[in-house]
Enzyme design. Structure first.
Site, PDB file in Angstrom:
ATOM      1  N   LYS A 194       0.857  -1.186   0.000  1.00 24.83           N
ATOM      2  CA  LYS A 194       0.000   0.000   0.000  1.00 24.83           C
ATOM      3  C   LYS A 194       0.889   1.230   0.000  1.00 24.83           C
ATOM      4  CE  LYS A 194      -1.817   2.740   2.924  1.00 24.83           C
ATOM      5  NZ  LYS A 194      -1.689   3.988   2.128  1.00 24.83           N
TER       6      LYS A 194
ATOM      7  N   CYS B 202      14.197  10.781   5.966  1.00 24.70           N
ATOM      8  CA  CYS B 202      14.288  10.377   7.375  1.00 24.70           C
ATOM      9  C   CYS B 202      15.721  10.381   7.881  1.00 24.70           C
ATOM     10  CB  CYS B 202      13.642   9.021   7.561  1.00 24.70           C
ATOM     11  SG  CYS B 202      14.197   7.853   6.338  1.00 24.70           S
TER      12      CYS B 202
END
Ligand code: NAD
Length: 491
Positions: free
Chosen positions: A170, A279
């Site tokens: 997803k 990140c």
């Protein structure tokens, strides 16, 4: 925007999800989001594909992956443009990093899957031969973020399928385009139907349904620490295996013997990459006092020269943030930092003129922030670097480690001993020395502390996506085995 069992189709949700070009705020695609019924169909396609795919030889799986890589190579330009369209990242970054890195990853895993490692078969007991099998887990459910949609999709898909699992991915709801593109290409290249499935839709609906599905044996998640906690809660109900790649707040430690020019360039590139929505981006620079003023000056000068613009223009250095919402979020962090005494040394605002229609934010340097303030401690995910002075090596390393996060860090020094100390003592899944950001398919990526656990890329990722089976075979051939005497005695 779904690819289920090798077929591209619409989701069955009642609501349309927008894909927005962050450079213009124009809606470029709208699609019906996936709901539980779509997840059900995708998991069932992945389950049906699992038997034959898990029994395919590593060589057969590798051949399919190499064919996929070759096809993606022919579509590299189109993939880069679609990635830039949905994220706003500069086309130079998509062309030079996201797309070639992803294709290299496919080729790496095609080869790596043929060399799964384990302990040697042997007679660890005098009466048995023990051997190790490394087996796939089953259907993997993966949930990816929007910052590097293509690379994150690949990092999830590749170790999983190379090792014989099948996957339902997803993507983030606002960036599904390239995940769908690569899944379609996989089918065309001969990866069997159902091995890679993509369900696009919002996290609270499609993501929750995927994590909770009883036939999903493992959940692999990259995204925020808050949603990572939710993933663990849902997976606990299985229980099922979890792999988490979460947020970061990477320190950038500059010792007083560092090459100043290298550190300045490294800090600007390392904090602005992907408009700071990385990140591992450099976010907190701890600079020893003798270099502090010159470092701040150098970083501000270079940041002021960075060209914001249309991300499709190869001359653009910095594109917009992912969305208006993210733009407001970053602006809020900067405003609160200023209110708390922080000094904005360069940038700090949203550019006007032609860029006002997009989610742009200026490259920003903040000094004089309180050590424990939000701007120093929390993940901003924008083009913002905070610079703080430190007086000693001990202080630099202690400050670098004073964070719940532990994804990445860098140390800048010309001293071998200081570099060794930083490597050993900084608590992060990756420590760079005299650089910040580069990654490579052969080496692992993954966090310490609240940045998650488990590794993406490299052969280490097979630890997440395989399970080890011990097979112990009697080699005595006798009915009355010596150890039975511990349970019963026969006359
Ligand atoms: P996010 O956690 O909001 O979303 C990530 C994904 O989770 C999306 O696909 C989203 O739809 C889905 N999701 C949201 N709520 C869900 C729920 N209740 N159930 C299931 N799925 C749900 O993160 P984001 O804003 O997309 O990405 C930014 C974050 O990701 C940052 O914190 C960043 O540090 C982190 N990140 C980490 C890495 C890494 O390798 N450690 C890499 C990239 C991004």
């Amino acid at each position: 925007m779904q690819v289920i069992g090798g077929v591209r189709r619409d989701g069955s949700g009642p609501d349309l999800v927008d894909v927005v070009n962050p450079a213009t705020s124009a809606v470029v695609e709208q699609y019906p989001g996936a709901v539980a019924a779509d997840v059900e169909a995708a998991v069932s396609a992945a389950k049906a594909a699992y038997g034959p795919w898990s029994r395919a030889t590593p060589g057969e799986r590798a051949a399919a992956l190499f064919a996929w890589a070759d096809l993606l190579e022919t579509r590299a330009e189109q993939l880069a443009q679609r990635e830039t369209l949905q994220t706003g990242k500069p086309i130079r970054l998509a062309t030079g990093f996201d797309v070639p890195g992803s294709i290299d990853n496919v080729r790496f895993f095609a080869g790596a899957a043929r060399q799964l490692a384990g302990q040697a078969t042997g007679e660890y007991s005098a009466d048995h031969t023990s051997s190790i099998r490394r087996e796939p887990i089953g259907v993997v459910g993966s949930i990816a973020p929007w910052n590097y949609p293509l690379q994150m999709a690949m990092w999830k898909i590749l170790p999983a399928i190379a090792a014989g699992n099948t996957i339902v991915l997803k993507p983030a709801e606002n960036t599904p385009l390239t995940s769908v593109d690569i899944a379609v290409a996989a089918t065309e290249a001969g990866v069997p139907d159902g091995v890679i499935n993509v369900v696009s839709g919002v996290g609270a609906v499609a993501g929750e349904a995927l994590m909770a599905h009883p036939d999903v044996r493992m959940v692999s998640f990259t995204g925020s620490t808050a949603v990572g906690r939710r993933v663990m809660e849902v997976a606990a109900g299985g229980p099922k295996r979890v792999h988490l790649e979460l947020g970061g707040k990477a320190p950038f430690v500059v010792f007083d013997d560092a090459d100043l020019e290298a550190a300045v360039h490294g800090a600007v590139a390392g904090s602005l990459i992907n408009t700071g929505q990385d990140c591992t981006a450099a976010t907190r620079a701890y600079v020893q006092r003798p270099l502090y003023d010159a470092f701040v000056e150098g970083v501000c000068e270079l940041m002021a020269a960075v060209r914001l613009g249309d991300p499709m223009d190869p001359d653009t250095d910095l594109g917009p943030l992912i969305s208006r919402r993210q733009q407001e979020r970053v602006a809020g962090f900067v405003a609160r930092a200023q209110a708390a005494g922080g000094r904005v040394r360069v940038g700090g605002g949203m550019p006007g003129g032609a860029l006002a229609a997009g989610a742009y934010f200026e490259p920003t340097v903040i000094t004089d922030a309180d050590r424990r303030s939000e701007i120093v401690c929390d993940e901003v995910f924008g083009p913002v670097l905070v610079v703080l002075p430190v007086d000693s090596d001990d202080e630099a390393i202690a400050e670098a480690n004073d964070s719940p996060y532990g994804l990445a860090a860098s140390a800048w020094t010309t001293s071998h001993l200081r570099a060794q100390r930083a490597m050993r003592e900084i608590q992060a899944g990756c420590v760079w020395v005299n650089d910040h950001i580069p990654i490579i398919s052969e080496m692992p990526h993954g966090g310490f502390k609240s940045s998650g656990f488990g590794k993406d890329m490299s052969t280490y990722s097979f630890e997440e996506y395989t399970q080890v089976k011990h097979v112990m075979t009697d080699i005595t051939g006798v009915a009355h085995k010596g150890w039975h005497r511990t349970i019963f005695t026969l006359p």
